[in-house]
Write an enzyme that holds these catalytic residues in place. Structure first.
Site, PDB file in Angstrom:
ATOM      1  N   ASP A 176      -2.203  -4.853  -0.326  1.00  0.00           N
ATOM      2  CA  ASP A 176      -1.833  -6.283   0.444  1.00  0.00           C
ATOM      3  C   ASP A 176      -2.546  -6.708   1.593  1.00  0.00           C
ATOM      4  O   ASP A 176      -3.144  -7.742   1.924  1.00  0.00           O
ATOM      5  CB  ASP A 176      -0.399  -6.275   0.706  1.00  0.00           C
ATOM      6  CG  ASP A 176       0.084  -5.231   1.530  1.00  0.00           C
ATOM      7  OD1 ASP A 176      -0.503  -4.294   2.131  1.00  0.00           O
ATOM      8  OD2 ASP A 176       1.467  -5.291   1.650  1.00  0.00           O
TER       9      ASP A 176
ATOM     10  N   GLN B  57       0.900  -1.260  -0.028  1.00  0.00           N
ATOM     11  CA  GLN B  57      -0.055   0.068   0.028  1.00  0.00           C
ATOM     12  C   GLN B  57       0.989   1.419  -0.054  1.00  0.00           C
ATOM     13  O   GLN B  57       2.069   1.220   0.318  1.00  0.00           O
ATOM     14  CB  GLN B  57      -0.887   0.122   1.014  1.00  0.00           C
ATOM     15  CG  GLN B  57      -2.151  -1.089   1.206  1.00  0.00           C
ATOM     16  CD  GLN B  57      -3.023  -0.707   2.112  1.00  0.00           C
ATOM     17  OE1 GLN B  57      -2.969  -1.643   3.158  1.00  0.00           O
ATOM     18  NE2 GLN B  57      -3.786   0.386   2.106  1.00  0.00           N
ATOM     19  N   HIS B  58       0.185   2.514  -0.427  1.00  0.00           N
ATOM     20  CA  HIS B  58       0.649   3.741  -0.127  1.00  0.00           C
ATOM     21  C   HIS B  58       1.758   4.156  -1.067  1.00  0.00           C
ATOM     22  O   HIS B  58       2.267   5.185  -1.015  1.00  0.00           O
ATOM     23  CB  HIS B  58       1.235   3.832   1.386  1.00  0.00           C
ATOM     24  CG  HIS B  58       0.437   3.269   2.619  1.00  0.00           C
ATOM     25  ND1 HIS B  58      -0.951   3.845   2.515  1.00  0.00           N
ATOM     26  CD2 HIS B  58       0.681   2.733   3.335  1.00  0.00           C
ATOM     27  CE1 HIS B  58      -1.554   3.424   3.408  1.00  0.00           C
ATOM     28  NE2 HIS B  58      -0.722   2.490   3.910  1.00  0.00           N
TER      29      HIS B  58
END
Length: 510
Positions: A241, A79-80
């Site tokens: 994820d 992520q991110h």
């Protein structure tokens, strides 16, 4: 006979699982390691091409006959991350990752521009924390002006893999909620936060369309041919994820807590409504199933145990044997495992620390146990925020690399005082992506089966890997946890301000 592929593009590796839903069996599993570019300023980056090279290698390891049976692919991604593309779809710079803390100053700038932390939570349900995608854009404007000037599309890591597979650009709500720009209550981009991030251009024009969790798209013919796949393969919406691990552990209904012991540590649960904390004790994310996913994330989990193993010259896979003979409490050693800075608690400038050393307890076994305990206590600290809000759970579903350790499974049961179960498929994110692909493929064919029914049917528990709390160990870990919190309180003041951290003369004794 059809196979469903789950790809997990993580920080340390890319993993592929091929799942046969008729046999209810993963028939193949392959992985490739990834490098990490780490800077002294807290930057953590990877080249997006590394992900594609690893995916190609994983498919090359898959038997050609199996490749021809593939019906759909689901992609799970860390992520991110921030993947900047130009108007032709070319990547403009290395991707800044979830564990990148070099943009923590920009987090504060965005929140100040919008009116502070509480206003940020009112607008989107979350503050802009270290590692979130939003802060990476103003950092790029300052430090990579050429890339910023050419920026035409903002993608997350799993979005970029989907773009490569299909030629299409989209985001789904789960992963998008980790950007910092999505209002998780309305599932729409927040115009105020986009403007606070960059007042000089309309960031909404750079973000791809948002799609539902059961959406799917056709694979690009050239990519299908390159990977040896049929041209009728569908690519599911995919997700972050953690969202995919929720599916892979069967956490798609209320009452269950999932824990992932990977490079980062995460706790997450299913909700059928937005679960926002005004004190920002957890991340109020959307799920990749159409619901919501309240989530606790620590930035240091297996990274702590692996660093200790490397220091003492053994493989972390042998960690349980190295710990043999040690006891809860690690002989008095306490580790604050903040090697990457930390998000929970919100201390992006923090560094790791080892406390309580004496002439008798500084052994490799105790140090390794202290790393494992510290990572587990960090998750317990976040879990306490969920309990304080009135959320309760009856059991933990464990996934990630750390779940392979019998010692760690038992430690989680004892530290949390809850029974621990482990799904048969240890790679929860990759398996969850395969199940989402199965769901999306069915929806494209007219099926109305929901994801909860699919999870009940296909997620199975491995009884041999279950752990139950030991009362004596629960008591011992309660004392160890209190020591951990006291050390955390003592060092918090050192790291709460941006000027403090590694190299600060006031921290020489740490």
């Amino acid at each position: 006979m059809s196979l469903f592929i789950g790809l997990d593009v993580g920080t340390q590796s890319v993993k592929l699982v091929a799942y046969d839903p008729q046999l209810r069996q993963v028939v193949a599993s392959h992985g490739r390691p990834l490098e990490l570019i780490a800077g002294d300023d807290g930057s953590r980056e990877q080249h997006a091409e590394w992900w594609l090279a690893a995916i190609r290698a994983c498919f090359a390891q898959l038997d050609p006959a199996q490749r021809q049976q593939v019906a759909a692919i689901g992609v799970s991604g860390q992520q991110h991350g921030f993947v900047p593309l130009d108007r032709n779809g070319a990547v403009l710079a290395p991707a800044k990752l979830w564990c990148d803390t070099s943009t923590s100053v920009e987090c504060g700038e965005i929140m100040a521009a919008v009116g502070g932390v509480q206003r940020c939570i009112e607008l989107a349900g979350n503050p802009i924390l270290a590692g979130y995608t939003a802060s990476k854009l103003p950092w790029t404007r300052k430090h990579r002006p050429d890339a910023y000037a050419q920026l035409a599309t903002i993608l997350l890591p799993h979005d970029y893999v989907n773009f490569w597979l299909t030629g299409e650009r989209w985001m789904e709500y789960g992963d998008a909620s980790g950007s910092g720009w999505l209002d998780v209550r309305t599932r729409r981009w927040s115009p105020e936060l986009l403007a606070a991030t960059d007042p000089d251009r309309d960031l909404g024009q750079l973000l791809p369309p948002l799609v539902e969790a059961d959406a799917s798209f056709a694979i690009a013919p050239a990519i299908a041919d390159e990977l040896g796949l049929p041209r009728h393969v569908r690519v599911a919406a995919g997700g972050g994820d953690n969202m995919m691990a929720a599916i892979g552990t069967g956490n798609v209904a209320a009452g269950l807590l999932s824990m992932s012991l990977g490079t980062s540590g995460t706790l997450f649960a299913h909700a059928d409504r937005p679960v926002v904390d005004d004190a920002a004790g957890w991340a109020a994310f959307c799920s990749s199933t159409g619901g919501w996913l309240p989530l606790i994330c620590t930035m240091n989990c297996t990274v702590a145990t692996e660093n200790v193993a490397r220091l003492f010259g053994f493989d972390s896979r042998d960690g349980d044997a190295v710990m043999a003979g040690t006891a809860p409490g690690a002989g008095g050693l306490v580790m604050l495992p903040f090697f990457n800075g930390e998000r929970t608690p919100d201390l992006p400038h923090a560094r790791g620390g080892l406390f309580g050393m004496d002439l008798g307890n500084l052994t490799r076994g105790n140090t390794y146990r202290a790393a494992m305990e510290g990572a587990t206590y960090s998750l317990r600290n976040g879990y306490d925020a969920l309990r304080a809000a009135g959320l309760g759970f009856e059991a933990i579903r464990l996934t990630g690399g750390g779940s392979k350790s019998a010692a760690w499974r038992q430690m989680v049961a004892d530290v949390f005082g809850l029974p621990v179960d482990v799904p048969e498929q240890a790679e929860g994110a990759a398996f969850g992506a395969a199940l989402q692909a199965l769901w999306a493929h069915g929806r494209a064919g007219g099926s109305r089966q929901d994801i909860a029914a699919i999870a009940r049917e296909h997620v199975r528990i491995s009884p041999a890997l279950s752990a139950r709390p030991d009362p004596d160990a629960v008591t011992a870990y309660d004392e160890g946890y209190r020591r951990f919190l006291s050390h955390l309180d003592a060092v918090r003041r050192w790291y709460e301000k941006p000027g403090l951290g590694a190299g600060d003369p006031g921290l020489g004794s740490a």
